[in-house]
Motif scaffolding. Structure first.
Motif, PDB file in Angstrom:
ATOM      1  N   UNK A   1       0.815  -1.202   0.000  1.00  0.00           N
ATOM      2  CA  UNK A   1       0.000   0.000   0.000  1.00  0.00           C
ATOM      3  C   UNK A   1       0.855   1.261   0.000  1.00  0.00           C
ATOM      4  N   UNK A   2       1.963   1.223   0.725  1.00  0.00           N
ATOM      5  CA  UNK A   2       2.810   2.409   0.841  1.00  0.00           C
ATOM      6  C   UNK A   2       3.644   2.666  -0.412  1.00  0.00           C
ATOM      7  N   UNK A   3       4.113   1.593  -1.046  1.00  0.00           N
ATOM      8  CA  UNK A   3       5.008   1.769  -2.191  1.00  0.00           C
ATOM      9  C   UNK A   3       4.346   1.503  -3.539  1.00  0.00           C
ATOM     10  N   UNK A   4       3.243   0.741  -3.524  1.00  0.00           N
ATOM     11  CA  UNK A   4       2.628   0.373  -4.791  1.00  0.00           C
ATOM     12  C   UNK A   4       1.379   1.149  -5.140  1.00  0.00           C
ATOM     13  N   UNK A   5       0.941   2.031  -4.234  1.00  0.00           N
ATOM     14  CA  UNK A   5      -0.275   2.805  -4.477  1.00  0.00           C
ATOM     15  C   UNK A   5       0.028   4.282  -4.221  1.00  0.00           C
ATOM     16  N   UNK A   6       0.392   5.030  -5.270  1.00  0.00           N
ATOM     17  CA  UNK A   6       0.762   6.441  -5.108  1.00  0.00           C
ATOM     18  C   UNK A   6      -0.314   7.284  -4.431  1.00  0.00           C
ATOM     19  N   UNK A   7      -1.582   7.014  -4.738  1.00  0.00           N
ATOM     20  CA  UNK A   7      -2.669   7.791  -4.143  1.00  0.00           C
ATOM     21  C   UNK A   7      -2.740   7.560  -2.637  1.00  0.00           C
ATOM     22  N   UNK A   8      -2.576   6.308  -2.232  1.00  0.00           N
ATOM     23  CA  UNK A   8      -2.618   6.002  -0.798  1.00  0.00           C
ATOM     24  C   UNK A   8      -1.395   6.592  -0.098  1.00  0.00           C
ATOM     25  N   UNK A   9      -0.224   6.474  -0.719  1.00  0.00           N
ATOM     26  CA  UNK A   9       1.000   7.025  -0.133  1.00  0.00           C
ATOM     27  C   UNK A   9       0.873   8.535   0.041  1.00  0.00           C
ATOM     28  N   UNK A  10       0.266   9.201  -0.940  1.00  0.00           N
ATOM     29  CA  UNK A  10       0.065  10.652  -0.857  1.00  0.00           C
ATOM     30  C   UNK A  10      -0.891  10.991   0.281  1.00  0.00           C
ATOM     31  N   UNK A  11      -1.904  10.163   0.446  1.00  0.00           N
ATOM     32  CA  UNK A  11      -2.871  10.385   1.523  1.00  0.00           C
ATOM     33  C   UNK A  11      -2.194  10.253   2.884  1.00  0.00           C
ATOM     34  N   UNK A  12      -1.382   9.224   3.062  1.00  0.00           N
ATOM     35  CA  UNK A  12      -0.668   9.012   4.326  1.00  0.00           C
ATOM     36  C   UNK A  12       0.269  10.181   4.615  1.00  0.00           C
ATOM     37  N   UNK A  13       0.946  10.668   3.589  1.00  0.00           N
ATOM     38  CA  UNK A  13       1.849  11.803   3.767  1.00  0.00           C
ATOM     39  C   UNK A  13       1.069  13.044   4.193  1.00  0.00           C
ATOM     40  N   UNK A  14      -0.090  13.243   3.592  1.00  0.00           N
ATOM     41  CA  UNK A  14      -0.923  14.397   3.926  1.00  0.00           C
ATOM     42  C   UNK A  14      -1.411  14.319   5.378  1.00  0.00           C
TER      43      UNK A  14
END
Length: 200
Positions: free
Chosen positions: A109-122
């Motif tokens: 989820x963290x490395x393979x899903x850019x949208x999810x990674x962006x959400x976590x960063x936000x």
């Protein structure tokens, strides 16, 4: 929100919870829409209408899980915990995530899903980090934390242990005494190998 919208939201929540429960035992690639529909007691068409695809459903379910935990964290912080209670909460919450989901899934989820990674960063930058930064500064003023150590270094120190949550969970499970293991870990975190506690 009218009655139809409320029922739709309840149904979406049920589908998300079904997926989260399934992810405890299965990798995403092994989960089919048909399996989700069967477990949730809904039609496959309903799932596609609400989420569009299995990938979007899994992302939304995990995002919802993360959001709920950030909400819980904000409530916890509003109660004015001590620094020790804060560290215990953070480490155990992160460990619980690894207990519920496989490391492979979290990494995917963290490395393979850019949208999810962006959400976590936000979420991290806009909600969690400002809250933790202000809390540490407050703890310094109260004398709960040494003013000889910068806030950045304290956060780095906490994150260093949080990053090892999976390893901590494995060790705790192997010990057969999970609660005692984490009590010893937290004691070591605060008082070091010598175990010298401050005077009351």
């Amino acid at each position: 929100m009218n009655g139809f919208e409320k029922r739709a939201e309840l149904l979406k929540a049920k589908i998300r919870e079904t997926v989260l429960a399934m992810l405890q035992d299965c990798e995403p690639k092994h989960i089919r829409i048909a399996d989700i529909a069967s477990e949730a007691g809904v039609s496959q068409v309903t799932i596609y209408n609400y989420f569009g695809s299995k990938e979007i459903l899994i992302r939304e379910a995990f995002k919802h899980y993360v959001t709920e935990h950030v909400d819980d964290f904000e409530v916890f912080m509003s109660r004015g915990p001590t620094f020790q209670q804060f560290v215990e909460y953070v480490v155990k919450a992160d460990t619980e995530a690894f207990r519920r989901f496989t490391p492979a899934f979290i990494q995917q989820m963290m490395s393979g899903d850019p949208d999810f990674a962006a959400y976590i960063d936000e979420v991290t930058q806009q909600r969690a980090m400002p809250l933790m930064h202000a809390f540490i500064e407050e703890c310094k003023e109260k004398g709960q934390i040494s003013d000889k150590v910068s806030t950045r270094m304290i956060l780095t120190y906490v994150n260093m242990f949080v990053a090892q949550s999976q390893k901590l969970l494995e060790e705790a499970q192997q010990s057969g005494k999970g609660e005692q293991f984490f009590e010893e870990f937290l004691h070591l975190f605060f008082y070091g190998v010598c175990g010298i506690e401050p005077e009351a």
